[in-house]
Scaffold this active site. Structure first.
Site: not given
Ligand code: COA
Length: 431
Positions: A217, A237, A335, A214
């Site tokens: 980081a 994807e 995805g 995906g």
């Molecule tokens: N409780 C409360 N808040 C939470 C949390 C939890 N358990 N986990 C994450 N958050 C918050 C973070 O603090 C962050 O808040 P901010 O934007 O105010 O700083 C926000 O949610 C995003 O979290 P972060 O860990 O920075 O996101 P990321 O950029 O590492 O992405 C996903 C993680 C899960 C959001 C992302 O991987 C995703 O959208 N996955 C679904 C889609 C996918 O898997 N696609 C396939 C490949 S492209």
């Protein structure tokens, strides 16, 4: 008519092109960094001419001005994946959210969401009159094929990618010539926690595996620890700059792939100019529509498929929320489930859900007794396989609820293990 004459006839200013959009139209915008930002900007400037134009988009990497406060009368955003500039619109009720697996989005455009207008970005036509959609084929190609009106920004900085990526001049209605750099995705910050997660994930990857990674980081941290592997392949994807490094280091060769051997298969790309230069005219990278690339029955044709995705929360049963914090939509399924299922169906496949053990600067555990109220079950407990944090790996498939809970507590942050163990005792002390 000769395609050159046709092209000339259909070439116009952006101002004239956006006048062809009508109130009440459904407008699909090219995905992610494929967004034709110049035309979108002109459409927003022309807002007084429109009422209730529905804007359908997934990952929005542009300014998303159509989704800002004050635009409600003119535009209604319908999001399939909430991005940074569209999150507030959806959560504040100024926009809508349509849940949909990424691989099914093209089908929506052929059935329940017929497309009036597609705004796309393409290369200038080649000597045969074909324009390439470059970095975003995904749903953008289908939207263009289904739309009643196709408006294309012709950008000589768009890379020319291989695969099923071309539309003929005769298939596009309006051309707007505008050269601009393709939107770049900054490189993520990789700290100690991401490195530990990357190392734990990399330990699950074998020589010859085919990978899906995906955005962000964690996937980039995994790539750091794959430098000693051999003959990895890519069916994903999307991919970003980290993969380019592994190709250049001779780690990704695609030669062991059982499906599309020798080729990296992908549906969209997002990264820096280094990535865009790498894919330009590169026959080792083939791009197809997302209903092909992300279809689990296509993904499964790769033996040894390993999918690596991230999530927000995992409960002690292994239910995974990846797209909302409680009821607040922060992204979408994308995805994720397509690849979890494709990897599960693949011979010797593995799906990995990788996440830091805590959120909000360490104050919240991401491994929880129950998902937050309103949280979406993105990947069900029946689909989930490996969960990885900086503290280790929990293999869940084939495990009982009790064994799953124990395995997950084992990789939770130590400061939350006592309270998770209390919950474990409550739930399982009778067993
Ligand atoms: N409780 C409360 N808040 C939470 C949390 C939890 N358990 N986990 C994450 N958050 C918050 C973070 O603090 C962050 O808040 P901010 O934007 O105010 O700083 C926000 O949610 C995003 O979290 P972060 O860990 O920075 O996101 P990321 O950029 O590492 O992405 C996903 C993680 C899960 C959001 C992302 O991987 C995703 O959208 N996955 C679904 C889609 C996918 O898997 N696609 C396939 C490949 S492209």
């Amino acid at each position: 008519m000769d395609w050159k004459e046709l092209y000339k006839e259909k070439t116009m200013t952006a101002e004239d092109a956006v006048k062809k959009i009508k109130s009440g139209n459904r407008v699909v915008i090219g995905h992610a960094v494929g967004e034709p930002s110049y035309i979108v900007e002109k459409m927003v400037q022309n807002k007084e001419q429109y009422e209730n134009v529905e804007i359908v988009h997934m990952v929005a990497m542009g300014k998303g001005e159509y989704a800002q406060p004050g635009m409600e009368k003119h535009f209604r955003h319908n999001s399939i994946f909430v991005g940074g500039c569209t999150r507030d619109a959806v959560n504040e009720g100024r926009g809508d959210f349509t849940p949909c697996f990424f691989y099914e989005v093209p089908k929506l455009f052929k059935t329940t969401l017929p497309v009036d207008v597609a705004l796309i970005q393409v290369t200038p036509p080649d000597s045969h009159g074909y324009c390439c959609l470059g970095v975003s084929i995904d749903y953008t190609m289908t939207a263009a094929k289904e739309a009643k009106l196709v408006i294309a920004q012709v950008n000589d900085q768009m890379p020319r990618t291989m695969g099923d990526t071309f539309l003929h001049v005769s298939e596009i209605d309006c051309f707007v010539e505008h050269s601009a750099p393709i939107i770049e995705l900054g490189l993520p910050k990789i700290g100690d926690i991401e490195r530990a997660i990357g190392e734990n994930c990399a330990a699950l990857v074998q020589d010859g595996d085919t990978l899906q990674l995906g955005i962000g980081a964690i996937p980039d941290a995994v790539l750091l620890f794959l430098k000693d592997k051999k003959d990895l392949g890519i069916h994903s994807e999307m991919f970003s700059d980290g993969v380019v490094e592994l190709v250049e280091a001779g780690v990704v060769t695609n030669c062991k792939k059982t499906f599309h051997p020798g080729k990296m298969i992908v549906t969209f790309l997002m990264g820096t100019k280094r990535l865009y230069d790498f894919v330009n005219n590169n026959p080792a990278v083939e791009m197809y529509s997302v209903d092909y690339v992300n279809n689990p029955t296509v993904i499964m044709k790769n033996d040894n498929m390993v999918s690596i995705n991230s999530c927000v929360q995992v409960d002690l049963m292994g239910q995974v929320c990846s797209e909302s914090v409680g009821l607040k939509q922060i992204s979408g399924v994308g995805g994720q489930v397509d690849f979890v299922r494709g990897a599960t169906l693949s011979k010797n496949g593995k799906s990995i859900m990788a996440m830091p053990s805590t959120a909000a600067k360490g104050s919240i555990s991401k491994i929880v007794p129950l998902l937050d109220e309103g949280a979406t079950v993105t990947t069900s407990r029946n689909d989930v396989d490996y969960v990885v944090t900086e503290f280790g790996v929990a293999k869940l498939k084939g495990k009982t609820l009790k064994q799953r809970a124990a395995a997950l507590i084992n990789i939770a942050h130590p400061k939350f293990r006592d309270e998770l163990n209390e919950e474990f005792e409550k739930r399982f002390s009778q067993n």
